[in-house]
Design a protein around this motif. Structure first.
Motif, PDB file in Angstrom:
ATOM      1  N   GLN A   1      -7.704   1.684  11.362  1.00 10.37           N
ATOM      2  CA  GLN A   1      -7.451   2.618  10.265  1.00 10.37           C
ATOM      3  C   GLN A   1      -5.977   2.979  10.274  1.00 10.37           C
ATOM      4  OE1 GLN A   1      -9.188   6.605  10.659  1.00 10.37           O
ATOM      5  NE2 GLN A   1      -9.614   6.596   8.456  1.00 10.37           N
ATOM      6  N   PHE A   2      -5.360   2.947   9.108  1.00  3.48           N
ATOM      7  CA  PHE A   2      -3.966   3.373   8.951  1.00  3.48           C
ATOM      8  C   PHE A   2      -3.986   4.807   8.403  1.00  3.48           C
ATOM      9  CE2 PHE A   2      -1.399  -0.555   9.378  1.00  3.48           C
ATOM     10  CZ  PHE A   2      -2.407  -1.504   9.450  1.00  3.48           C
ATOM     11  N   VAL A   3      -3.331   5.730   9.115  1.00  3.07           N
ATOM     12  CA  VAL A   3      -3.370   7.153   8.766  1.00  3.07           C
ATOM     13  C   VAL A   3      -1.957   7.658   8.505  1.00  3.07           C
ATOM     14  CG1 VAL A   3      -4.046   9.458   9.573  1.00  3.07           C
ATOM     15  CG2 VAL A   3      -5.396   7.442  10.269  1.00  3.07           C
TER      16      VAL A   3
ATOM     17  N   PHE B   1       0.834  -1.200   0.000  1.00  2.70           N
ATOM     18  CA  PHE B   1       0.000   0.000   0.000  1.00  2.70           C
ATOM     19  C   PHE B   1       0.869   1.251   0.000  1.00  2.70           C
ATOM     20  CE2 PHE B   1      -4.415  -1.285   0.720  1.00  2.70           C
ATOM     21  CZ  PHE B   1      -4.266  -2.620   1.058  1.00  2.70           C
ATOM     22  N   GLU B   2       0.374   2.296  -0.673  1.00  4.49           N
ATOM     23  CA  GLU B   2       0.960   3.632  -0.565  1.00  4.49           C
ATOM     24  C   GLU B   2      -0.145   4.608  -0.195  1.00  4.49           C
ATOM     25  OE1 GLU B   2       4.939   3.284  -3.331  1.00  4.49           O
ATOM     26  OE2 GLU B   2       3.131   4.139  -4.235  1.00  4.49           O
ATOM     27  N   VAL B   3       0.120   5.408   0.834  1.00  6.20           N
ATOM     28  CA  VAL B   3      -0.859   6.355   1.365  1.00  6.20           C
ATOM     29  C   VAL B   3      -0.256   7.749   1.274  1.00  6.20           C
ATOM     30  CG1 VAL B   3      -2.259   6.982   3.377  1.00  6.20           C
ATOM     31  CG2 VAL B   3      -1.667   4.559   2.967  1.00  6.20           C
ATOM     32  N   GLU B   4      -0.927   8.638   0.546  1.00  6.41           N
ATOM     33  CA  GLU B   4      -0.429  10.012   0.418  1.00  6.41           C
ATOM     34  C   GLU B   4      -0.506  10.740   1.764  1.00  6.41           C
ATOM     35  OE1 GLU B   4       0.905  11.431  -2.332  1.00  6.41           O
ATOM     36  OE2 GLU B   4       0.698   9.477  -3.312  1.00  6.41           O
ATOM     37  N   PRO B   5       0.348  11.761   1.963  1.00 10.74           N
ATOM     38  CA  PRO B   5       0.239  12.545   3.199  1.00 10.74           C
ATOM     39  C   PRO B   5      -1.194  13.063   3.390  1.00 10.74           C
ATOM     40  CG  PRO B   5       2.237  13.140   2.024  1.00 10.74           C
ATOM     41  CD  PRO B   5       1.476  12.207   1.118  1.00 10.74           C
ATOM     42  N   GLY B   6      -1.718  12.887   4.564  1.00  7.88           N
ATOM     43  CA  GLY B   6      -3.083  13.341   4.876  1.00  7.88           C
ATOM     44  C   GLY B   6      -4.165  12.325   4.559  1.00  7.88           C
ATOM     45  N   ALA B   7      -3.812  11.248   3.855  1.00  5.13           N
ATOM     46  CA  ALA B   7      -4.805  10.229   3.493  1.00  5.13           C
ATOM     47  C   ALA B   7      -4.802   9.090   4.513  1.00  5.13           C
ATOM     48  CB  ALA B   7      -4.535   9.701   2.083  1.00  5.13           C
ATOM     49  N   ALA B   8      -5.793   8.213   4.379  1.00  4.66           N
ATOM     50  CA  ALA B   8      -5.953   7.121   5.345  1.00  4.66           C
ATOM     51  C   ALA B   8      -6.728   5.982   4.709  1.00  4.66           C
ATOM     52  CB  ALA B   8      -6.695   7.616   6.585  1.00  4.66           C
ATOM     53  N   SER B   9      -6.514   4.785   5.235  1.00  2.93           N
ATOM     54  CA  SER B   9      -7.360   3.650   4.852  1.00  2.93           C
ATOM     55  C   SER B   9      -8.721   3.822   5.540  1.00  2.93           C
ATOM     56  CB  SER B   9      -6.685   2.344   5.271  1.00  2.93           C
ATOM     57  OG  SER B   9      -6.631   2.233   6.669  1.00  2.93           O
TER      58      SER B   9
ATOM     59  N   ALA C   1       8.289   2.624   4.644  1.00  5.17           N
ATOM     60  CA  ALA C   1       8.739   4.020   4.560  1.00  5.17           C
ATOM     61  C   ALA C   1       7.622   4.933   5.024  1.00  5.17           C
ATOM     62  CB  ALA C   1       9.122   4.361   3.124  1.00  5.17           C
ATOM     63  N   GLY C   2       8.018   6.119   5.510  1.00  2.68           N
ATOM     64  CA  GLY C   2       7.038   7.089   5.958  1.00  2.68           C
ATOM     65  C   GLY C   2       6.641   6.851   7.409  1.00  2.68           C
ATOM     66  N   SER C   3       5.634   7.602   7.832  1.00  9.71           N
ATOM     67  CA  SER C   3       5.191   7.479   9.223  1.00  9.71           C
ATOM     68  C   SER C   3       3.701   7.784   9.301  1.00  9.71           C
ATOM     69  CB  SER C   3       5.983   8.431  10.121  1.00  9.71           C
ATOM     70  OG  SER C   3       5.760   9.765   9.711  1.00  9.71           O
ATOM     71  N   GLY C   4       3.121   7.424  10.428  1.00  7.09           N
ATOM     72  CA  GLY C   4       1.704   7.641  10.624  1.00  7.09           C
ATOM     73  C   GLY C   4       1.264   6.967  11.900  1.00  7.09           C
ATOM     74  N   PHE C   5      -0.002   6.608  11.955  1.00  9.21           N
ATOM     75  CA  PHE C   5      -0.495   5.893  13.133  1.00  9.21           C
ATOM     76  C   PHE C   5      -1.624   4.965  12.718  1.00  9.21           C
ATOM     77  CE2 PHE C   5      -2.855   9.940  13.079  1.00  9.21           C
ATOM     78  CZ  PHE C   5      -4.171   9.530  13.216  1.00  9.21           C
ATOM     79  N   VAL C   6      -1.828   3.958  13.576  1.00  5.06           N
ATOM     80  CA  VAL C   6      -2.978   3.081  13.416  1.00  5.06           C
ATOM     81  C   VAL C   6      -3.908   3.362  14.588  1.00  5.06           C
ATOM     82  CG1 VAL C   6      -1.781   1.147  14.572  1.00  5.06           C
ATOM     83  CG2 VAL C   6      -3.730   0.672  13.074  1.00  5.06           C
ATOM     84  N   ARG C   7      -5.186   3.478  14.303  1.00  7.15           N
ATOM     85  CA  ARG C   7      -6.108   3.754  15.399  1.00  7.15           C
ATOM     86  C   ARG C   7      -7.167   2.679  15.484  1.00  7.15           C
ATOM     87  NH1 ARG C   7     -11.092   7.345  14.738  1.00  7.15           N
ATOM     88  NH2 ARG C   7     -11.465   7.548  12.501  1.00  7.15           N
ATOM     89  N   ASP C   8      -7.667   2.495  16.705  1.00  5.37           N
ATOM     90  CA  ASP C   8      -8.846   1.658  16.916  1.00  5.37           C
ATOM     91  C   ASP C   8      -9.917   2.553  17.548  1.00  5.37           C
ATOM     92  OD1 ASP C   8      -8.084   1.929  19.564  1.00  5.37           O
ATOM     93  OD2 ASP C   8      -7.409  -0.149  19.776  1.00  5.37           O
TER      94      ASP C   8
END
Lengths: 109, 109
Positions: free
Chosen positions: B92-94, B40-48, B63-70
Motif C-alpha cells: 500500500q502506498f500512503v 498517480f496522485e494521492v491526496e494528503p491522508g489518502a492511500a492506494s 513529488a511529496g512524501s509518504g510510505f509503502v507498507r507490507d
C-alpha cells in the motif's frame, strides 16, 4: 519490496554516448521479472546514440529540455513529458538546453 | 514515437482508493507491447488499496512524501526514491505528508 533513492546508485558511462550516464535503479539484479528502470543524465550538448533496436522505450522527463529525433523529425520535450519509442524506431535523445537533462527510461528484460 | 505531457492526460479516479487519481500516460492504446506507465496522485491522508496481485510495480516518486507498507513494515519515501514491489507482495502506498504525492508506476501488460 525495497525503496532506494536513484542518487544512491552509482552512475555509469553510457555506451557510445560521451556526456551521458545511466543508473540502473531497478533491474534483474533486484529480481525484476519483466522490465528495468534506468535514470539517464545527459550533459548540455550531448546525446544518446542515434540508433535502433528491437525493444521499446518508455521515458519520463524529470528535468531539463531537449528533443527526440527520428529519421524525419525532431520533437521537443521538457519536464513532465513522456516519450514512447516503438520497437525498431530509430531514435536519439538530444540535450540542446543549458542544464542537465534527466529522464527515466524503462526497457523490457 | 510520440511525446506528450502527463498533464494532458485526464486523471481518472483510482479503483477502491478515494483521494487517488491515475493517468495512463503510455498504455496498450498507444501501441506499448510489454508494459504501461501510469502517473498517480494521492491526496494528503489518502492511500492506494492494501492489496496483492500477481504482477510487480516499478515506481518513481516525483513529488511529496509518504510510505509503502507490507504485512510487517512501513518504509518511508520521498522525491527521487524508486520503489520495487515484487509479484504477490502485499503493499500500500500512503501519503502521510501535507502535499500531493505524485509517482510514476510501471506495470506489465
Amino acid at each position: 519490496m525495497f525503496v532506494k533513492n536513484y542518487r544512491q546508485v552509482p552512475p555509469e558511462p553510457a555506451e557510445e554516448a560521451p556526456g551521458v550516464t545511466v543508473r540502473w535503479v531497478i533491474s534483474e539484479k533486484d529480481g525484476a521479472p519483466n522490465f528495468a528502470m534506468r535514470v539517464f543524465e545527459v550533459e548540455p550538448g550531448a546525446a544518446s546514440p542515434f540508433h535502433t533496436h528491437p525493444w521499446e522505450h518508455e521515458a519520463f522527463i524529470l528535468a531539463g529540455s531537449g528533443f527526440v529525433r527520428d529519421e524525419d523529425s525532431k520533437t521537443p520535450f521538457g519536464e513532465g513529458d513522456v516519450v514512447f519509442v516503438a520497437p525498431q524506431e530509430k531514435h536519439q535523445f538530444v540535450n540542446d538546453g543549458d542544464e542537465v537533462l534527466r529522464f527515466i527510461c524503462v526497457v523490457p528484460l
